[in-house]
Each structure stands twice: as C-alpha cells, then as structure tokens.
Design a protein around this motif. Structure first.
Motif, PDB file in Angstrom:
ATOM      1  N   GLU A   1      -4.673   3.063   5.148  1.00 48.84           N
ATOM      2  CA  GLU A   1      -5.715   2.409   4.335  1.00 48.84           C
ATOM      3  C   GLU A   1      -6.812   3.380   3.893  1.00 48.84           C
ATOM      4  O   GLU A   1      -7.431   3.190   2.844  1.00 48.84           O
TER       5      GLU A   1
ATOM      6  N   LYS B   1       0.820  -1.218   0.000  1.00 45.33           N
ATOM      7  CA  LYS B   1       0.000   0.000   0.000  1.00 45.33           C
ATOM      8  C   LYS B   1       0.849   1.261   0.000  1.00 45.33           C
ATOM      9  O   LYS B   1       0.451   2.308  -0.511  1.00 45.33           O
TER      10      LYS B   1
ATOM     11  N   ASN C   1      -1.858   2.076  10.350  1.00 52.24           N
ATOM     12  CA  ASN C   1      -2.230   1.219   9.220  1.00 52.24           C
ATOM     13  C   ASN C   1      -3.621   1.591   8.710  1.00 52.24           C
ATOM     14  O   ASN C   1      -3.848   1.660   7.501  1.00 52.24           O
TER      15      ASN C   1
ATOM     16  N   ASP D   1      -4.805  -5.657  -0.149  1.00 56.15           N
ATOM     17  CA  ASP D   1      -5.115  -5.315   1.242  1.00 56.15           C
ATOM     18  C   ASP D   1      -6.563  -5.784   1.508  1.00 56.15           C
ATOM     19  O   ASP D   1      -7.457  -5.542   0.680  1.00 56.15           O
ATOM     20  N   SER D   2      -6.789  -6.464   2.632  1.00 50.96           N
ATOM     21  CA  SER D   2      -8.072  -7.163   2.802  1.00 50.96           C
ATOM     22  C   SER D   2      -9.274  -6.208   2.766  1.00 50.96           C
ATOM     23  O   SER D   2     -10.326  -6.546   2.215  1.00 50.96           O
ATOM     24  N   GLU D   3      -9.117  -5.020   3.340  1.00 48.66           N
ATOM     25  CA  GLU D   3     -10.234  -4.063   3.375  1.00 48.66           C
ATOM     26  C   GLU D   3     -10.603  -3.620   1.956  1.00 48.66           C
ATOM     27  O   GLU D   3     -11.772  -3.500   1.608  1.00 48.66           O
TER      28      GLU D   3
HETATM   29 MG    MG Z   1      -5.470  -4.114   5.676  1.00 54.60          MG
END
Ligand code: MG
Ligand code: NDP
Length: 384
Positions: A216, A119, A212, A143-145
């Motif tokens: 994000e 990211k 983080n 990135d999971s989100e």
């Molecule tokens: Mg994440």
C-alpha cells in the motif's frame, strides 16, 4: 444508468460491489461478470443480474458455465473476457493478485473509469499504468487507505499546496501482539483471522505479514505522486481512521468510518457524488478510543523490504510482488511456514537485477521470471 464490469465478481470485493448494485435499483446495469473458477456463484450472479457477457478464466469452469447459460449471455474466457470490459463505463477490478493486470490495462486504455481494488497491477506496473491514466482514463482507488486519502484530498489524487505527508494506517493484523518466538508456530487459520476486516485469503495473509501495508505504501506513491520519505505508516488497531493527510501547518485530515469496503467501492461508482445509503457510518453515541502505535519492524520486516523495493523503482516492485504472491501461495499450501514468507521474498529480492519494463508485456515477463526464482526459494526452504 451506468454500465458496470465487475471483474472478480465472486470474490470479497466483487460480491460487495454487487451488493451496492442491488441496493440502488435502476442506477447500474451489469455489463460483464467475470471470475476464475467459481462457476456456481457466477451462475447465480448471472441469473440475478442478467449481464450480456459473463466469463471464467479457468478452462473447465467456463465449459461448465456454457452448459448452463442460454443464448442471451455470451460466455467468454481469456483475452476476449478482458476485452469485454470496454462494453462498460465503469470497471471494478476485484481480481486477486497480479492476474488483474490486463483488466487494469484494458480499462484505462479504453479511457474508462477504473475502480481499482487490485493494487498488485498498479504496484507491478506503476509508471506504465499512470501513463495510461494520462491518456484519459479515470483511476479511483478502492483500497480503503487510498480511498481515505482520496476523500481527504476532496476526491482528488492531486496534492494541494502545504502538503506534508501521507499517514497510512494499519490494523496491525492478527499477530500485532504475538511475540517473535511464537510467530514460528502460527497456522494458516491464525493468519486468515483478520481482527477487523473480512477479505479474501491472499490479502488476509498479506495483512498478517504487513506486506499488504508495504504494497500500500508503493500504491500510495504511484496514486498520489508522493515520495517514499513522505509516506509513513502507523498502527491503529481499531481500523476507524483509514488514513490521513498531514499539512505543513500541523493540520491533519483523516477519514473515519467502520471497516466496510462498500464505502470505498461506492466512491468508485458514484464519485464525485456520494451514495445515499450509508456504509460503515459510526455510531457516535458509543464511547470509542482511537489508539496509535509504531510498527514493530523487527517482527514485521516485510514493510521495510517494500519501502526498499519502492525506492529502487523500475521493475523492483513487480519482482517483489511476484515473490510475495508465490510465497503466500506456498504458505497457504502448507509448503512453508509463516516466517518463511518473508524469507522467500527477501531471498528472491537478492536476485533482482535493475531493469525498467517498457510495456505491460515486459512487466508480465518480469513477473514470470521472478516467480521462477521465488519457486526455487520455496523449494529450498520446503526441503529444510
Ligand atoms: Mg487496504
Ligand atoms: P478474493 O480472493 O475474495 O476474490 C478474488 C476474485 O478474483 C474472485 O472472483 C476470483 O475468482 C478471481 N480470481 C482469482 N484468481 C484469478 C485469476 N487468476 N484470474 C482472474 N480472476 C481471478 O479476493 P479479494 O476480493 O479479497 O481481493 C481482490 C483484490 O482486491 C486484491 O487485489 C486485493 O488486494 C484487493 N483488496 C481487497 C480488499 C478486501 O476487503 N477484500 C481490500 C482492499 C483491496 P474465483 O472465485 O472464481 O476464484
């Protein structure tokens, strides 16, 4: 068969990517494996996946790798190693931190599919990265989100009509319930002990400070073209909902799975299709609770700082990201305490002068300058 460059192959993202390759024999051929200095693991990966190109960025480590491989593998380093991504169709950027910027640049310039876990490169060079995507590259968030939002939008980064806001979920990290006065005393070990995810040290510390989550928010702004007023963060300690999209009519779409990065990585490999192996499937026969709470912005001021840097735009996210990387490194080297991570970033931001880098080279120069300022702040705090 798709060819794959796994950049940062020895890290948490890299190893999970290779796990997916292992699970689907015949689907992928590994074209490039690259890491920084972990020669033993990289060598083991070379023996298993037989890539034509492998490399390390550390000078001594790459010499050691050359001693081990035979003539079937080209061992590269530096810019040549980055350039090797163009021999693949899909690039997974799992490099740690800003160092991944050249991989992002090179993959998109070549019009490849980039699965972006790194990211930091998007945050530091957002508009420039997007202009490279516009030339024909294919950017899939890992990135999971952001993968959750990508999935809620039907595997797209386009916002549909009736979009109201993005809701990014946060586990809250290991210090969610730690009172402010005890945060002075937290150790490196405490900060690395993430409650729901197992990740590399830098992102684990970022999760403990909630920087983080701030990173994000900026990442979501660039990936989905959303204004900062339309991105909110909610703490969801179970880490089952990975993020949500809310619509003007009151509807919310969420993506749920157990915390397992192989799911978002698999989307970067297979999209618009899906992997036939499940990663993070939820056992619905078990009773579960989904809880939500607000971020305590007093104990975790880094989130607000990131919103401010994001709203400033231009070089501000790059400056903030560099300061954070220096601060986290200093924390992991026991030079500063956990609360000083925020102090270093905030005091470094005080020195930021508005600017807009016009090339990746200018972003790299800005990052360098911010690191000098941040290192001075670390020195001051370390001597107190
Ligand atoms: Mg994440
Ligand atoms: P790790 O620390 O586990 O791995 C980092 C990888 O990058 C290793 O292969 C390491 O090589 C390599 N590397 C380190 N420094 C450099 C450098 N200067 N130049 C080139 N390569 C380098 O990190 P993670 O896998 O946890 O994270 C990687 C990226 O993915 C980060 O940007 C992180 O924010 C992002 N991410 C990670 C998630 C996770 O679950 N892990 C979730 C979401 C995003 P070596 O081993 O030789 O040092």
């Amino acid at each position: 068969m798709k060819s794959l460059a796994v950049m940062g192959s020895t890290g948490s993202i890299g190893r999970q990517t290779l796990d997916l390759v292992r699970q689907d024999p015949g689907a992928f051929e590994v074209a490039v494996l690259a890491a920084h200095s972990n020669v033993d693991l990289l060598w083991a990966q070379v023996q298993e996946f037989h890539p034509p190109v492998a490399g390390l960025y550390d000078e001594d480590a790459v010499k050691e790798l050359r001693n081990r491989v035979d003539s079937t593998v080209s061992v590269l380093t530096g810019e040549e190693l980055v350039a090797a991504v163009t021999t693949a169709e899909i690039v997974i950027n799992g490099v740690m931190g800003f160092a991944g910027i050249r991989v992002t640049e090179r993959a998109l310039t070549a019009g490849l599919r980039l699965g972006l876990a790194n990211k930091e490169s998007l945050i530091a060079a957002g508009d420039l990265v997007l202009s490279l995507v516009a030339l024909g590259g294919d950017l899939i968030p890992v990135d999971s989100e952001h993968s959750a939002i990508f999935q809620a939008l039907g595997q797209s980064r386009e916002l549909p009509a009736g979009f109201a806001q993005l809701v990014i979920t946060a586990s809250g990290g290991p210090f969610r319930q730690v009172p402010a006065h005890l945060l002075e005393k937290v150790t490196i070990e405490d900060a690395l002990a993430h409650p729901t995810w197992s990740m590399g040290p830098k992102i684990s510390v970022d999760s403990s400070t909630l920087f983080n989550k701030g990173l994000e928010v900026i990442e979501a702004h660039y990936l989905f073209g959303v204004g900062y007023d339309e991105i909110s963060v909610v703490v969801h300690p179970e880490s089952l909902i990975h993020s949500m999209v809310e619509f003007t009519d009151g509807s919310t779409l969420a993506q749920l799975s157990m915390p397992d990065m192989r799911l978002p990585i698999s989307l970067a490999l297979y999209s618009p299709y899906r992997s036939s192996s499940a990663h993070g499937a939820i056992d619905w026969s078990q009773p579960r609770t989904l809880t939500f709470e607000q971020v305590d912005r007093r104990r975790f001021p880094g989130l607000e700082l990131a919103y401010e840097a994001g709203r400033l735009g231009g070089g501000a996210p790059c400056w903030m990201n560099a300061a954070n990387e220096v601060a986290v490194e200093a924390f992991l080297a026991s030079k500063v305490g956990w609360p000083q991570i925020y102090e270093v970033v905030a005091r470094t931001m005080d020195s930021y002068e508005m600017c807009t880098p016009m090339s990746i080279d200018e972003v790299i120069e800005l990052d360098r300058q911010a690191r000098v300022v941040a290192a001075e702040r670390v020195q001051v705090l370390a001597s107190v």
